[in-house]
Design an enzyme around this catalytic site. Structure first.
Site, PDB file in Angstrom:
ATOM      1  N   HIS A  12       0.891  -1.149   0.049  1.00 29.40           N
ATOM      2  CA  HIS A  12       0.099   0.053  -0.021  1.00 29.40           C
ATOM      3  C   HIS A  12       0.797   1.287  -0.040  1.00 29.40           C
ATOM      4  O   HIS A  12       1.861   1.349   0.710  1.00 29.40           O
ATOM      5  CB  HIS A  12      -0.936  -0.135   1.356  1.00 29.40           C
ATOM      6  CG  HIS A  12      -1.652   1.087   1.276  1.00 29.40           C
ATOM      7  ND1 HIS A  12      -1.857   2.060   2.515  1.00 29.40           N
ATOM      8  CD2 HIS A  12      -2.486   1.737   0.511  1.00 29.40           C
ATOM      9  CE1 HIS A  12      -2.611   3.087   2.312  1.00 29.40           C
ATOM     10  NE2 HIS A  12      -3.268   3.021   0.918  1.00 29.40           N
ATOM     11  N   HIS A  48       0.432  10.862  -1.846  1.00 30.42           N
ATOM     12  CA  HIS A  48      -0.877  10.762  -1.205  1.00 30.42           C
ATOM     13  C   HIS A  48      -1.204  11.967  -0.479  1.00 30.42           C
ATOM     14  O   HIS A  48      -2.179  12.611  -0.523  1.00 30.42           O
ATOM     15  CB  HIS A  48      -0.812   9.573  -0.360  1.00 30.42           C
ATOM     16  CG  HIS A  48      -2.018   9.083   0.216  1.00 30.42           C
ATOM     17  ND1 HIS A  48      -2.675   9.927   1.371  1.00 30.42           N
ATOM     18  CD2 HIS A  48      -2.789   8.167  -0.010  1.00 30.42           C
ATOM     19  CE1 HIS A  48      -3.781   9.284   1.614  1.00 30.42           C
ATOM     20  NE2 HIS A  48      -4.045   8.082   0.869  1.00 30.42           N
TER      21      HIS A  48
END
EC number: 4.6.1.-
Length: 280
Positions: A12, A48
């Site tokens: 991830h 992110h």
């Protein structure tokens, strides 16, 4: 052993080139990478930002094209950086910053970048399968833009390596309608999940698995995110998922090595086509 379900262990938030090796060495055969866009719908950074998963640095990033070059090295046989186990990459497309009418453009620009910097213009580029993960059902025109651009640039065959996901946890029926509008059948992954900071049940995963396993379902693979605990890993495997996204690939690997799971599951390799539904 011939009938074990192949599992994709999906690292991830792999947004810096150095993290590719880090996650693959821990057992990931797949990575998920965030893609942010500028105001003109150009993919800009693998970034992110805050907030992100608990216990993670949210701010690692590369320029998108630099990341693609690093990824190409990691997935090109014969390259000194080659990682044979890395077979699937999910691009988590952060299209929330764009207007709906920019989605098609974003797809075109994404395709141009991948063609040049990842696929090396079709000349012995990276071999990994790619999933374009879109957070908003209204942004389905991104898929057409991507496909049209590859066709225009003379490489429609590269769509064989491309799959799709809508990551917004929408009603499965609504997801199906979006694919109908996009004219997409096949190569469909369905995600379900939530940040590791919060608990989430498996009811929607069960619905996605039921669709995948039904005669008239549209889903080929189901993955669950973000799973960092052994107990949740077991629950997800018991539910029949094909992929588990995690901050700790070694945790998933450990569970897959437990006697009960070793019999039924194995880590997917390049020979496992990620667009083919596994039949029990």
């Amino acid at each position: 052993a011939g009938n074990r379900r192949p599992i994709w262990i999906m690292g991830h938030m792999v947004n810096a080139i150095g993290q590719i090796d880090e996650f693959v060495n821990l057992g990931a055969n797949s990575i998920e990478t965030d893609v942010s866009f500028d105001d003109n719908a150009n993919p800009e950074y693998t970034y992110h930002g805050i907030p992100c998963d608990c216990g993670r640095n949210c701010k690692k990033y590369e320029n998108f094209n630099d990341f693609l070059k690093g990824l190409r090295s990691a997935t090109t046989p014969g390259n000194s950086k080659y990682q044979e186990k890395l077979v699937l990459v999910v691009f988590d497309l952060k299209t929330g910053s764009l207007y709906d009418n920019q989605a098609n453009d974003a797809g075109k620009k994404l395709a141009k970048n991948l063609l040049q910097h990842y696929w090396n213009n079709g000349n012995n580029g990276g071999r990994a399968y790619i999933v374009l993960s879109i957070p908003d059902l209204n942004h389905y025109p991104l898929i057409k833009g991507f496909k049209d651009q590859l066709t225009k640039d003379g490489h429609p065959e590269l769509m064989d390596k491309v799959g799709h996901d809508f990551s917004g946890n929408d009603d499965i029926g609504d997801v199906g309608k979006a694919y109908k509008k996009a004219g997409i059948t096949g190569h469909i992954w369905q995600s379900d999940g939530i940040t590791n900071c919060l608990p989430r049940g498996l009811s929607r995963v069960n619905a996605a698995v039921a669709n995948r396993d039904s005669a008239n379902g549209f889903i080929n693979k189901v993955y669950y995110w973000t799973v960092d605990k052994r107990s949740t890993t077991r629950d997800a495997l018991d539910a029949g998922v094909d992929g588990i996204m995690t901050n700790y690939p070694d945790v998933i690997t450990d569970v897959l090595n437990e006697a009960a799971y070793k019999k039924k599951f194995r880590v997917a390799t390049y020979d496992d086509n990620p667009w083919v539904t596994f039949k029990k």
